[in-house]
Scaffold this motif. Structure first.
Motif, short mmCIF file in Angstrom:
data_model
loop_
_atom_site.label_atom_id
_atom_site.label_comp_id
_atom_site.label_asym_id
_atom_site.label_seq_id
_atom_site.Cartn_x
_atom_site.Cartn_y
_atom_site.Cartn_z
N THR A 352 0.83 -1.21 0.00
CA THR A 352 0.00 0.00 0.00
C THR A 352 0.86 1.25 0.00
O THR A 352 0.58 2.23 -0.71
CB THR A 352 -0.95 0.00 1.21
OG1 THR A 352 -1.87 -1.09 1.08
CG2 THR A 352 -1.74 1.30 1.29
N TYR A 353 1.93 1.24 0.78
CA TYR A 353 2.81 2.42 0.86
C TYR A 353 3.49 2.69 -0.48
O TYR A 353 3.74 3.84 -0.83
CB TYR A 353 3.85 2.21 1.96
CG TYR A 353 4.61 3.46 2.34
CD1 TYR A 353 3.94 4.58 2.83
CD2 TYR A 353 6.00 3.53 2.25
CE1 TYR A 353 4.62 5.73 3.19
CE2 TYR A 353 6.70 4.66 2.62
CZ TYR A 353 6.00 5.76 3.09
OH TYR A 353 6.68 6.90 3.45
N SER A 378 8.31 -1.27 -6.05
CA SER A 378 7.39 -2.30 -5.56
C SER A 378 7.36 -2.27 -4.04
O SER A 378 8.22 -1.65 -3.40
CB SER A 378 7.83 -3.70 -6.05
OG SER A 378 9.12 -4.02 -5.57
N GLY A 379 6.38 -2.92 -3.47
CA GLY A 379 6.25 -2.95 -2.01
C GLY A 379 6.31 -4.38 -1.48
O GLY A 379 5.69 -5.28 -2.05
N GLU A 513 1.87 5.34 7.67
CA GLU A 513 2.63 4.29 8.34
C GLU A 513 3.23 3.39 7.27
O GLU A 513 2.54 2.51 6.75
CB GLU A 513 1.73 3.48 9.28
CG GLU A 513 2.47 2.60 10.25
CD GLU A 513 3.28 3.40 11.26
OE1 GLU A 513 4.51 3.26 11.25
OE2 GLU A 513 2.67 4.16 12.04
N PRO A 514 4.50 3.61 6.91
CA PRO A 514 5.10 2.82 5.83
C PRO A 514 4.88 1.32 6.00
O PRO A 514 4.50 0.63 5.05
CB PRO A 514 6.58 3.19 5.93
CG PRO A 514 6.57 4.57 6.48
CD PRO A 514 5.43 4.61 7.45
N ARG A 532 -5.75 3.07 11.59
CA ARG A 532 -6.20 3.73 10.38
C ARG A 532 -5.69 2.95 9.18
O ARG A 532 -4.58 2.42 9.20
CB ARG A 532 -5.67 5.17 10.31
CG ARG A 532 -6.11 5.88 9.02
CD ARG A 532 -5.78 7.35 9.00
NE ARG A 532 -6.10 7.88 7.69
CZ ARG A 532 -5.22 8.09 6.72
NH1 ARG A 532 -3.93 7.86 6.92
NH2 ARG A 532 -5.61 8.55 5.54
N GLU A 533 -6.48 2.86 8.13
CA GLU A 533 -6.09 2.10 6.93
C GLU A 533 -5.08 2.89 6.13
O GLU A 533 -5.40 3.58 5.15
CB GLU A 533 -7.33 1.76 6.09
CG GLU A 533 -8.30 0.82 6.80
CD GLU A 533 -9.53 0.53 5.96
OE1 GLU A 533 -9.54 0.87 4.76
OE2 GLU A 533 -10.50 -0.03 6.50
N ALA A 534 -3.83 2.78 6.54
CA ALA A 534 -2.73 3.50 5.89
C ALA A 534 -1.53 2.58 5.80
O ALA A 534 -1.21 1.87 6.76
CB ALA A 534 -2.36 4.76 6.66
N GLY A 535 -0.85 2.57 4.66
CA GLY A 535 0.39 1.84 4.49
C GLY A 535 0.30 0.40 4.96
O GLY A 535 -0.64 -0.34 4.65
#
Length: 610
Positions: A352-353, A378-379, A513-514, A532-535
């Motif tokens: 996501t990040y 890429s992640g 949030e990586p 929270r839906e982050a990274g």
């Protein structure tokens, strides 16, 4: 017994802030003897070599090509340095032992024993063969970072540099790690290091000493770059000359390969502190043994890029104007931009990040270069060391447990609350936070609805340090809610484990949030994350669905205090529904956050660019 427990808890509280860079029990105990009494041979290596202080500006610049030559002798010191040669290896390899042929006169009753012996021998031979095949097909990888556990760490990068190389090593790769030889590395660990050689590293007009030490930990070889001028200081970061310190380290990583006698297939560098290594590799070292080295750059936090004035391009980094376009961005020298340009592949620490940083909201100004180099980004999600973070063996918690003995976990909750002088009630939910007290970690959201949360029948424990305004806010709230809130300003790995092992929920409302490690550790310990839906939070925490019983936590999307409060309320509803609570705890504790899958993805990436 109770008195012993209380005394131990008070000792833990009194040590807050004294182990900021430590992580649980991996930090070695301080030596009982003075450093000079420890491992005299190796300590002599360290002290004697360190006595040859770095030459800061006295010598004329040398060409990078000179590094390939034999290392220059260091300046004379009070005690001459004599390398201690390793014991010579045997001239011939010892013959491999094989099973003796069975004797003809063996009694018939011995046949089952013989068959069992042969089966074990075959099994052992297969294991050896599999290992040999893995090693034959394995890659040579040098992992460069500014910190690595257990030697020194300040955050997630140190955890990654401790765990990922070990996971890659298990897959049959020859993985080695290189970090600076900091003053703050514990003497118990320094005493085990062996001096293997030195060279001088040209950095613009400077010619700086570079000693190399080596040790092995968990089967992985670690190298340490020694230069007292740059690294004999307290603290890892935050010095006035960090640009020069880490430009030097990045170049030393490349130059010291001749001392290590290790030229990798893959050079894997991390964050801005090592970001110049791929640049130096391309500009100065594309010859001989360096010719085919490929590079990977991992962004752990894009907020910190290594941005400095244009003047350091020639004066510190030492590359000519024609090559400076690699490191220039938005009228600045930008170390991270240089790595994005020069590396063969760029990764972030979650899928996501990797997408988020293409958006100006998350990119901190780098969206232009990132979009143009999107093809090589890429992640890969980080993992955690599941042997290290294990509630069944963690010595920091009062009662060890697994999901099968989850009822024992209540003793840890009670112990934590008693230690902090908060009332215990098994029917009162406990929310924990282990965090930096900054806006990036969502503390501005917490400040807006803190009293709404504390107005409920609830207990809250927050461990962290950061911005003064949030530290002050929490202590003020603690005075208003003395029976509900404890704010521990500082960091203690021991108390962090107690929160993971005792809290019912862990709140992480990060703006970005990586990857995040706390939510994975919390789930490993049965503390349900509210995020929270982050990274990486989005990639690791799935919202609980009470209808089908799926999901391992509670989430909210928009960066809004009321949305966060809604997620907290949903979590509290499940707390009072014991059947649902049992399901979500089981889902969380059975989630796989080991490094195995991530290591396979990194290896696939390495092979793709090789």
């Amino acid at each position: 017994m109770a008195n012993n427990k209380n005394a131990k808890n008070e000792k833990v509280l009194n040590n807050i802030g004294k182990d900021d860079t430590a992580v649980k029990a991996s930090s070695p105990q301080k030596p009982s003897a003075k450093p000079k009494e420890l491992a005299v041979k190796n300590k002599t290596d360290i002290d004697t070599v360190s006595a040859k202080k770095a030459e800061t500006a006295a010598a004329a610049p040398t060409k990078a090509a000179s590094i390939k030559a034999a290392p220059s002798a260091p300046q004379a010191a009070a005690t001459p340095i004599k390398a201690t040669p390793s014991a010579p290896k045997a001239a011939a390899t010892a013959p491999i032992k094989t099973l003796d042929a069975p004797q003809a006169a063996a009694p018939q009753a011995a046949a089952p024993v013989k068959a069992a012996t042969e089966d074990k021998a075959k099994e052992k031979a297969n294991v050896v063969q599999d290992k040999t095949v893995k090693e034959a097909n394995g890659l040579k990888i040098l992992f460069a970072a500014s910190e690595a556990g257990p030697f020194i760490r300040s955050g997630g990068l140190g955890d990654v540099a401790a765990s990922l190389p070990k996971a890659l090593k298990k897959n049959g790769n020859d993985v080695r790690v290189v970090i600076p030889l900091y003053l703050d590395i514990d003497w118990n660990l320094k005493a085990k290091m062996k001096y293997i050689g030195s060279i001088y590293v040209p950095l613009s007009w400077r010619r700086q000493y570079c000693g190399v030490f080596e040790t092995e930990y968990d089967g992985v070889i670690y190298y340490f770059i020694d230069n007292e001028y740059y690294f004999k200081r307290n603290g890892i970061y935050g010095h006035f000359d960090d640009a020069e310190r880490f430009a030097y380290f990045s170049k030393a990583v490349i130059a010291a390969m001749s001392v290590m006698n290790f030229y990798p297939d893959i050079l894997h560098v991390n964050d801005w502190q090592t970001a110049l290594a791929p640049v130096f590799l391309d500009v100065f070292y594309r010859y001989g043994e360096y010719k085919n080295i490929k590079s990977v750059f991992t962004i752990h936090n894009i907020e910190f890029q290594g941005k400095y004035g244009l003047n350091i391009g020639e004066d510190i980094i030492g590359i000519d104007k024609n090559a400076q376009k690699l490191i220039e961005y938005d009228k600045c020298v930008n170390f991270m931009k240089g790595a994005i340009e020069a590396s063969n592949a760029v990764t972030t620490v979650s899928e996501t990040y990797a997408n988020e940083i293409l958006d100006p909201f998350y990119s901190y100004g780098l969206e232009g270069i990132l979009k143009s180099r999107k093809y090589k980004i890429s992640g890969i999600i980080n993992g955690i060391d599941t042997d290290f973070y294990n509630p069944a063996t963690d010595a920091s918690i009062l009662k060890n447990y697994t999901y099968a003995t989850i009822a024992d976990r209540t003793e840890n909750k009670q112990n934590l609350l008693e230690m902090l002088h908060l009332p215990y009630d098994e029917n009162r939910p406990l929310i924990g936070m282990v965090t930096r007290l900054t806006s990036q970690k969502g503390m501005d959201l917490v400040s807006k609805v803190a009293e709404d949360i504390l107005g409920k029948d609830i207990s809250v424990v927050i461990l962290g340090k950061g911005d003064w305004k949030y530290e002050t806010m929490l202590k003020d709230l603690e005075s208003y809610y003395p029976n509900k809130l404890r704010a521990i300003i500082g960091f203690s790995s021991d108390i962090a484990s107690k929160i993971y092992g005792g809290a019912d929920f862990l709140l992480m409302p990060s703006k970005f949030e990586p990857c995040g490690l706390s939510q994975m550790i919390a789930m490993r310990y049965g503390a349900i994350p509210i995020v929270r839906e982050a990274g990486g939070l989005k990639d690791t925490v799935c919202a609980y669905n009470h209808i089908v019983g799926s999901g391992n936590g509670f989430t909210f999307k928009s960066y809004d205090a009321n949305d966060m409060l809604d997620a907290v309320n949903r979590a509290l509803d499940v707390f009072y529904n014991k059947a649902d609570l049992k399901k979500v705890i089981k889902n969380a504790m059975s989630s796989d956050f080991s490094w195995e899958e991530s290591a396979r993805k990194y290896e696939a990436l390495y092979r793709k660019i090789k």
